[in-house]
Design a protein around this motif. Structure first.
Motif, short mmCIF file in Angstrom:
data_model
loop_
_atom_site.label_atom_id
_atom_site.label_comp_id
_atom_site.label_asym_id
_atom_site.label_seq_id
_atom_site.Cartn_x
_atom_site.Cartn_y
_atom_site.Cartn_z
N THR A 77 58.53 -6.95 51.49
CA THR A 77 57.92 -6.87 50.16
C THR A 77 57.65 -8.27 49.61
OG1 THR A 77 59.08 -4.80 49.76
CG2 THR A 77 58.15 -5.90 47.83
N GLU A 121 52.58 -4.97 42.58
CA GLU A 121 52.70 -3.51 42.71
C GLU A 121 52.72 -3.10 44.19
OE1 GLU A 121 50.33 -2.31 38.59
OE2 GLU A 121 49.44 -1.80 40.53
N ARG A 171 59.25 8.79 48.26
CA ARG A 171 60.26 8.18 47.37
C ARG A 171 61.64 8.57 47.89
NH1 ARG A 171 58.52 5.93 42.41
NH2 ARG A 171 60.61 5.08 42.48
N ASP A 202 63.95 2.92 48.24
CA ASP A 202 62.89 2.22 47.50
C ASP A 202 63.47 1.12 46.60
OD1 ASP A 202 63.47 3.43 45.02
OD2 ASP A 202 61.97 5.01 45.31
N LEU A 203 64.78 1.17 46.36
CA LEU A 203 65.42 0.10 45.60
C LEU A 203 65.31 -1.25 46.30
CD1 LEU A 203 68.70 1.74 44.24
CD2 LEU A 203 66.94 0.60 42.88
N ARG A 256 62.10 -2.53 45.03
CA ARG A 256 62.12 -2.83 43.58
C ARG A 256 63.03 -4.02 43.26
NH1 ARG A 256 63.95 2.84 41.92
NH2 ARG A 256 63.97 2.04 39.80
N GLN A 257 64.01 -4.25 44.14
CA GLN A 257 64.94 -5.37 43.97
C GLN A 257 64.21 -6.72 43.96
OE1 GLN A 257 67.83 -4.71 46.95
NE2 GLN A 257 69.03 -6.54 46.50
N ARG A 292 56.94 -3.54 41.29
CA ARG A 292 56.95 -2.19 40.74
C ARG A 292 56.38 -1.23 41.77
NH1 ARG A 292 54.27 -0.17 36.77
NH2 ARG A 292 52.42 -1.42 37.22
N LEU A 293 56.97 -0.04 41.85
CA LEU A 293 56.40 0.97 42.73
C LEU A 293 55.38 1.79 41.94
CD1 LEU A 293 59.47 2.33 44.71
CD2 LEU A 293 57.57 0.98 45.61
#
Ligand SMILES: *Cc1c(COP(=O)(O)O)cnc(C)c1O
Length: 378
Positions: free
Chosen positions: A79, A103, A111, A115-116, A119-120, A124-125
């Motif tokens: 990511t 994003e 999901r 998914d954390l 986001r970590q 944003r998802l």
């Protein structure tokens, strides 16, 4: 006396699944020996990471590869590679993502708790579609100037709510957006190590080293585009950057490399045939007991093409619910882990067992059922 015994921690015979909470998988002697040897000398970690990355890329027919501290860490680094890239100017601004596309687009059907890891990073998802279906135009509409990547979670167990990966790649690439595949548990088949990237066109694919690869529990593998792997590396240890808390030691680097070498040498057809034989034997033995419905489940809980045994108990006839049987196996000696599927059904899987343990699992299940209703069972 083992350290586990000394601590009063009881070892588990794992007929559940390759689960982090049960220790991942069992490492082969070659992997353990390589890790032990690696622990005995200093090396330049940049040099080792680069050399092992090159070897793993060649082994998996990918442009580039990176060892990380588990697939979740691989998702985090992938990511960052897509959101921030590898430029030091942008890395200097972290953890702020100001000025970065922030994003990550994901199917609602994908999901999952991991998914954390995305986001970590601060990204944003953006969810598209619903759990039942997703249309091309929904994905198209979600892609814009702020989109850094699409995250695609691979696995036959996730149902049909998502677009096929090929379709996602075509749409995302038309918008110059890279696709990351979470393939953490998608081995076997070993061909998946290059299928998602080389054959289906994804930009990065992330695998767990502590699942079927049977490498170090806290290892993972990212494969794919050389520029993105280079960007992942820019965020990772030994640099003192965002990925530093997910440091990979030299033992795990070498251990995972050896695990991948061994994995690619194995006859997976024969391995799966062995699992089928175990499951068929379990079903033949336990299916005869009163109040028991024993059958083959396929694919397994992670969508892998390996069989497991599903055992449904009629509590009125066998004196035990599925959940109670699971608890007895867990409390028994030796301690055995099986999966629960609701109150009535357990699942037992042969993949994670050491040779000979399939007999112990069968004996302990039969013994627990016998003890619940001694008069009626053989
Ligand atoms: C297991 C798993 C992960 C996490 O893998 P680790 O190597 O334990 O970090 C991520 N995504 C999926 C789909 C998984 O099954």
């Amino acid at each position: 006396m083992s350290r586990y015994a000394e601590l009063g921690v009881r070892p588990v015979i794992n007929a559940d699944a390759r689960l982090t909470r049960l220790g991942g998988s069992l490492m082969a002697p070659e992997v353990r020996a390589a890790m032990d040897a690696a622990a005995r000398q200093y090396v330049d970690m940049h040099e080792l990471q680069t050399a092992i990355g090159r070897r793993l890329a060649a082994l998996t027919h990918n442009e580039a590869a990176l060892v990380c501290a588990g697939a979740a860490a691989g998702l985090f680094l992938s990511t960052l590679a897509c959101v921030v890239g590898g430029s030091l100017g942008r890395i200097a601004g972290l953890p702020s993502l100001a000025g970065c596309p922030d994003e990550v687009v994901i199917h609602t059907a994908h999901r999952i708790p991991y998914d954390l890891a995305v986001r970590q990073t601060g990204a944003r998802l953006v969810s598209v579609g619903n759990v039942i279906q997703t249309f091309d135009w929904e994905l198209e509409a979600a892609l814009g100037p702020r989109t850094a990547a699409v995250l695609y979670v691979a696995g036959a167990h996730l149902g049909g709510g998502a677009l096929p990966l090929e379709r996602v790649v075509a749409i995302a690439h038309a918008h110059r957006v890279p696709v990351i595949v979470d393939a953490a548990a998608q081995l076997p088949p070993p061909e998946n190590l290059w299928r998602f990237t080389r054959e289906l066109g994804a930009d990065l694919a992330v695998f767990s080293g502590g699942k079927d690869l049977a490498g170090p529990q806290a290892s993972g593998l990212v494969v794919g585009r050389a520029d993105l792997i280079e960007a992942c590396r820019a965020h990772a240890s030994p640099h003192q950057r965002l990925g530093r808390p997910m440091k990979v030691g030299r033992e795990a680097l070498v251990g995972l490399m050896v695990a991948v070498e061994l994995y690619l040498q194995q006859d997976h057809g024969a391995r799966i045939a062995g699992f089928e034989a175990t499951v068929a034997h379990w079903i033949a033995q336990l299916g005869q007991l009163p109040g028991i419905d024993a059958r083959r489940g396929f694919p397994n809980e992670a969508g892998q093409p390996t069989p497991r045994m599903l055992l449904t108990l009629d509590a009125a006839r066998c004196g035990l619910t599925g959940a109670a049987l699971r608890e007895r196996l867990w409390q028994g000696e030796p301690r055995i882990a099986v999966a629960a599927l609701g109150e009535d059904t357990i699942a037992a899987t042969p993949d994670c067992l050491a040779p000979g343990e399939e007999r112990v699992v069968l004996e302990q299940i039969a013994a627990a059922l016998h003890a619940a209703q001694p008069g009626r069972l053989p």
